[in-house]
Design an enzyme around this catalytic site. Structure first.
Site, short mmCIF file in Angstrom:
data_model
loop_
_atom_site.label_atom_id
_atom_site.label_comp_id
_atom_site.label_asym_id
_atom_site.label_seq_id
_atom_site.Cartn_x
_atom_site.Cartn_y
_atom_site.Cartn_z
N CYS A 10 1.03 -1.22 0.10
CA CYS A 10 0.16 0.05 0.11
C CYS A 10 0.89 1.10 0.02
O CYS A 10 0.46 2.23 -0.63
CB CYS A 10 -0.94 0.03 1.35
SG CYS A 10 -2.36 -0.97 1.07
N HIS A 102 -0.56 -9.93 -4.80
CA HIS A 102 0.41 -9.71 -5.84
C HIS A 102 0.69 -10.97 -6.69
O HIS A 102 0.66 -12.01 -6.15
CB HIS A 102 1.60 -9.08 -5.17
CG HIS A 102 2.32 -10.04 -4.13
ND1 HIS A 102 1.93 -9.99 -3.00
CD2 HIS A 102 3.55 -10.94 -4.41
CE1 HIS A 102 2.64 -10.99 -2.17
NE2 HIS A 102 3.44 -11.57 -3.19
N HIS A 104 3.23 -12.58 -9.09
CA HIS A 104 4.92 -12.55 -9.47
C HIS A 104 4.83 -13.10 -11.15
O HIS A 104 4.18 -14.05 -11.32
CB HIS A 104 5.38 -13.71 -8.82
CG HIS A 104 5.79 -13.36 -7.44
ND1 HIS A 104 6.96 -13.21 -6.80
CD2 HIS A 104 5.04 -13.91 -6.17
CE1 HIS A 104 7.00 -12.87 -5.59
NE2 HIS A 104 5.53 -13.60 -5.23
P1 AMP Z 1 5.47 -13.27 -1.36
O1 AMP Z 1 6.26 -14.51 -0.85
O2 AMP Z 1 4.70 -14.22 -2.54
O3 AMP Z 1 4.60 -12.54 -0.45
O4 AMP Z 1 6.42 -12.32 -2.05
C1 AMP Z 1 6.65 -11.17 -1.70
C2 AMP Z 1 7.92 -10.49 -2.47
O5 AMP Z 1 7.79 -9.27 -2.31
C3 AMP Z 1 9.08 -11.36 -2.50
O6 AMP Z 1 9.56 -11.78 -3.65
C4 AMP Z 1 9.97 -9.92 -2.05
O7 AMP Z 1 11.49 -10.05 -2.56
C5 AMP Z 1 9.24 -8.75 -2.66
N1 AMP Z 1 9.47 -7.55 -1.69
C6 AMP Z 1 9.46 -7.33 -0.47
N2 AMP Z 1 9.86 -6.18 -0.29
C7 AMP Z 1 9.79 -5.46 -1.65
C8 AMP Z 1 10.12 -4.09 -1.98
N3 AMP Z 1 10.25 -2.94 -1.02
N4 AMP Z 1 9.98 -3.80 -3.44
C9 AMP Z 1 9.92 -4.76 -4.22
N5 AMP Z 1 9.63 -6.12 -3.80
C10 AMP Z 1 9.74 -6.48 -2.70
ZN ZN Z 2 -1.94 -3.13 1.04
#
Ligand code: AMP
Ligand code: ZN
Length: 115
Positions: A10, A102, A104
């Site tokens: 957010c 999100h 990927h």
């Molecule tokens: P998930 O395990 O599916 O919740 O993936 C979360 C993803 O967010 C991971 O691949 C992290 O590397 C990525 N992530 C965490 N913080 C950031 C950030 N500030 N900017 C971009 N990606 C992020």
């Molecule tokens: Zn959020």
């Protein structure tokens, strides 16, 4: 638009935390994953806070469709011209670490995998 002040994504959507943005419109944002697991690793998020895919219902179908439809366009733009994977980690057992929906998008050459 719902916003969780404690939610990292957010804050990124609101511009309060920087991200390497590759796409933005009124309801979606896409940016590079900070710890890429592939040569191209993007995250596509709704700007509105939805905690996970488990919190989505039929009313979210158009939004989910637009997120998914964005994936091939961005993958190609970012250089994943030979294929990519789309993953939505969901909930604790699904390995979800950031509790804002999100998608990927992971692609690009994987010579270690294909020789
Ligand atoms: P998930 O395990 O599916 O919740 O993936 C979360 C993803 O967010 C991971 O691949 C992290 O590397 C990525 N992530 C965490 N913080 C950031 C950030 N500030 N900017 C971009 N990606 C992020
Ligand atoms: Zn959020």
């Amino acid at each position: 638009m719902s916003h969780d002040p404690n939610c990292l994504f957010c804050k990124i959507a609101a511009g309060q935390i920087p991200a390497a943005k590759v796409y933005e419109d009124d309801e979606l944002l896409a940016f590079k994953d900070i710890h890429p697991a592939a040569p191209v690793h993007l995250l596509v998020i709704p700007k509105a806070h939805i905690a996970s895919l488990a919190d989505a219902d039929a009313s979210h179908a158009p939004l989910l469709g637009r997120m998914l439809a964005l994936a091939p366009k961005l993958a190609l733009e970012q250089g994943a011209s030979n294929g990519f994977r789309v993953v939505i980690n969901t909930g604790h057992d699904g390995g979800q670490e950031i509790h804002h929906l999100h998608l990927h998008v992971m692609g690009g050459p994987r010579p270690w995998k294909h020789g």
